[in-house]
Design an enzyme around this catalytic site. Structure first.
Site, short mmCIF file in Angstrom:
data_model
loop_
_atom_site.label_atom_id
_atom_site.label_comp_id
_atom_site.label_asym_id
_atom_site.label_seq_id
_atom_site.Cartn_x
_atom_site.Cartn_y
_atom_site.Cartn_z
N TYR A 72 0.83 -1.21 0.00
CA TYR A 72 0.00 0.00 0.00
C TYR A 72 0.87 1.25 0.00
CZ TYR A 72 -3.87 3.15 0.98
OH TYR A 72 -4.79 4.14 0.89
N PHE A 124 -6.47 20.45 -24.19
CA PHE A 124 -7.28 19.25 -24.46
C PHE A 124 -8.60 19.37 -23.72
CE2 PHE A 124 -8.51 14.80 -23.67
CZ PHE A 124 -8.71 14.44 -24.99
N ASP A 125 -9.62 18.62 -24.17
CA ASP A 125 -10.96 18.83 -23.60
C ASP A 125 -11.05 18.56 -22.10
OD1 ASP A 125 -10.69 16.18 -24.42
OD2 ASP A 125 -12.83 15.88 -24.58
N ASP A 214 1.49 19.77 -20.51
CA ASP A 214 0.61 18.61 -20.63
C ASP A 214 1.33 17.68 -21.59
OD1 ASP A 214 -1.20 16.71 -21.42
OD2 ASP A 214 -2.85 18.11 -21.75
N ALA A 216 1.25 14.31 -22.54
CA ALA A 216 0.76 13.00 -22.99
C ALA A 216 1.60 12.43 -24.14
CB ALA A 216 -0.70 13.13 -23.42
N LYS A 257 -0.62 7.28 -23.34
CA LYS A 257 -0.13 7.57 -24.70
C LYS A 257 1.35 7.21 -24.76
CE LYS A 257 -3.93 10.33 -24.44
NZ LYS A 257 -4.74 10.46 -23.23
N HIS A 449 -19.32 14.98 -25.90
CA HIS A 449 -19.11 14.07 -27.04
C HIS A 449 -19.12 12.60 -26.63
CE1 HIS A 449 -15.01 14.39 -25.57
NE2 HIS A 449 -14.64 13.41 -26.34
N1 F0G Z 1 -4.02 15.77 -22.31
C1 F0G Z 1 -4.01 15.41 -23.61
C2 F0G Z 1 -3.20 16.18 -24.58
C3 F0G Z 1 -4.74 14.30 -24.01
O1 F0G Z 1 -4.73 13.97 -25.29
C4 F0G Z 1 -5.48 13.57 -23.05
C5 F0G Z 1 -6.28 12.42 -23.44
C6 F0G Z 1 -5.46 13.99 -21.72
C7 F0G Z 1 -4.70 15.09 -21.39
C8 F0G Z 1 -6.22 13.27 -20.64
O2 F0G Z 1 -5.63 12.05 -20.35
O3 F0G Z 1 -7.30 10.31 -21.05
O4 F0G Z 1 -5.41 9.78 -19.52
O5 F0G Z 1 -7.27 11.15 -18.72
N2 F0G Z 1 -6.54 12.15 -24.62
C9 F0G Z 1 -7.23 10.97 -25.08
C10 F0G Z 1 -7.39 11.08 -26.57
C11 F0G Z 1 -8.49 10.63 -24.38
O6 F0G Z 1 -8.09 10.24 -27.14
O7 F0G Z 1 -6.81 11.98 -27.19
P1 F0G Z 1 -6.46 10.76 -19.89
#
Ligand code: F0G
Length: 460
Positions: A72, A124-125, A214, A216, A257, A449
């Protein structure tokens, strides 16, 4: 004769995939309310919904999973992950989270408050969602070039430094940090140059602000820096990565990613105060500090994945495949965000379905058509994903309307790319006959979406 290019790995395990009939797909789509997120994976032949958590792990990653320590607190797996992240990025403090948006939630809970303004390049969204849900504003300062899909420039993901400067002049009291997304997913998987990151750093320093990346797809971004930016050709990816993060104060990471794991994420920073602040939210939201939502075994797989995917050969194989698909689309004259992005091709739906009005969501319509054509599941990165303006509640039609074909890492072969290209060509050839799109019959307030319900426009 020069030998042709081939993958830097061979395949040890396979997973069957299934074709379907058009009639089946028509029925499944109706049952899914014309939202491909609502389809079952078995109803999909080639799945390009996302490159997130869909990659194939290597033999070394699977082997590392067996060494996972599920204690843990204080698990060995955490320290192996932390040491890898610190070695690659230079950040001392690491908080694991269950995925990228969780990293945003934990860190932004400490940093973002009502009335704040967070400038960056096409948030990102989920990033935008975590800002807007705190009644703050995500201010997009991406270069204007990103809006012209046919313009071929090497770093279309860049921050427009003049726009950023202006934002700081106007709102500096309300800006908690600047965020730069590498690569810029929303603008088409487009990279940000090292020079641009340096410029952002200079602006931030001038105003005494901190910068978050960010991250990813940071490794793919580093690949583009090495292959496209002047003077970077002789550096290793790891060396470039080290410099990238020397320009940031912290990173949020969706490890699904460029970490090539199915689930995971983290926050890393050089600042003790941010670490202390984020800690308070990690424990209630994610879990104790040395696992934060991840299994020990997954942290081990991630440590290996990060190491592997900051090697040139792995990235070259990956991006070569995306470029291969782009070349096939070029043969058919299908317009997409140029040049090809790191993780996906973004088809410019507004240039394909020219007869579908924007109020009927051309990119979503193209997503539906491609699925009907061949069982290929792409993803709308357009007007539906853009959500409504939080103040006026109007649809946001100001951005691009794209169909994203995201390529999972190490999963499909170039034969699959050929199928995708031809399926899209078949839709493209009958584009003039597609005159109606879709209408929304139900939507969520934020990030609609994923769950939006649609019907063909013109149907009762
Ligand atoms: N930032 C970026 C640039 C992303 O593309 C994503 C996720 C996130 C943050 C959030 O990360 O999904 O691990 O919580 N993108 C995915 C996509 C969902 O399909 O582009 P997450």
């Amino acid at each position: 004769m020069e030998l042709p290019f081939a993958e830097s790995w061979k395949i040890k395990m396979v997973e069957p995939i299934r074709k379907s009939t058009r009639q089946e797909r028509q029925q499944w789509l109706e049952e899914a309310d014309y939202n491909v997120f609502q389809l079952r994976a078995d109803q999909v032949y080639i799945d390009l919904l996302t490159d997130s958590g869909t990659g194939a792990m290597s033999d070394r990653q699977w082997a590392a999973m067996m060494t996972g320590d599920e204690s843990y607190a204080g698990a060995r797996s955490f320290f192996r992950l932390k040491d890898t992240i610190s070695r690659l990025t230079g950040f001392e403090y690491v908080i694991p989270t269950h995925q990228g948006r969780a990293a945003e939630n934990v860190l932004f809970s400490h940093l973002v408050k009502e009335g704040d303004i967070v400038p960056g390049n096409s948030h990102f969204d989920t990033t935008k969602g975590h800002i807007e849900s705190r009644r703050a504003t995500a201010l997009d300062c991406t270069v204007d070039e990103a809006r012209d899909t046919q313009l071929e420039v090497p770093f279309k993901g860049n921050v427009d430094v003049a726009k950023l400067e202006k934002a700081l002049e106007q709102y500096h009291d309300r800006i908690p940090f600047i965020i730069v997304t590498i690569t810029n997913n929303t603008a088409g998987g487009q990279p940000v140059s090292l020079e641009n990151l340096r410029q952002v750093r200079r602006v931030a320093d001038k105003w005494g602000k901190r910068v978050i990346f960010d991250s990813a797809r940071f490794a793919e971004n580093a690949y583009f820096i090495k292959t496209r930016e002047e003077g970077q050709q002789d550096r290793t990816i790891k060396d470039i990565v080290r410099e990238i993060f020397s320009l940031a104060d912290a990173m949020t990471m969706s490890a699904k990613k460029d970490g090539i794991v199915n689930m995971g994420g983290f926050i890393a920073t050089r600042h003790e105060d941010w670490y202390e602040g984020a800690k308070r939210f990690c424990i209630p939201f994610e879990g104790y500090l040395t696992y934060g939502g991840m299994n020990g075994r997954d942290m081990d797989a991630l440590a290996v994945g990060l190491d592997e995917n900051t090697e040139f050969d792995n990235l070259q194989t990956r991006i070569h495949q995306v470029e291969y698909l782009a070349k096939r689309l070029d043969e058919f004259g299908i317009p997409y965000q140029r040049p090809a992005g790191g993780h996906a091709i973004f088809v410019d739906a507004s240039k394909v379905l020219t007869h579908v009005p924007k109020e009927e969501f051309p990119a979503q319509t193209l997503t539906v058509e491609l699925y009907l054509e061949a069982g290929i599941r792409g993803c709308e990165i357009g007007y539906i994903l853009a959500d409504r303006d939080p103040v006026t509640r109007e649809n946001r039609f100001g951005g691009l309307d794209l169909l994203r074909l995201a390529i999972p890492r190490r999963v499909y072969t170039d034969n699959h790319m050929d199928v995708i290209a031809v399926a899209l060509k078949n839709v493209y050839d009958r584009r003039e006959s597609i005159t109606r799109g879709v209408k929304i019959i139900w939507e969520a307030e934020l990030m609609r979406h994923f769950t939006v319900k649609l019907r063909p426009a013109g149907e009762e």
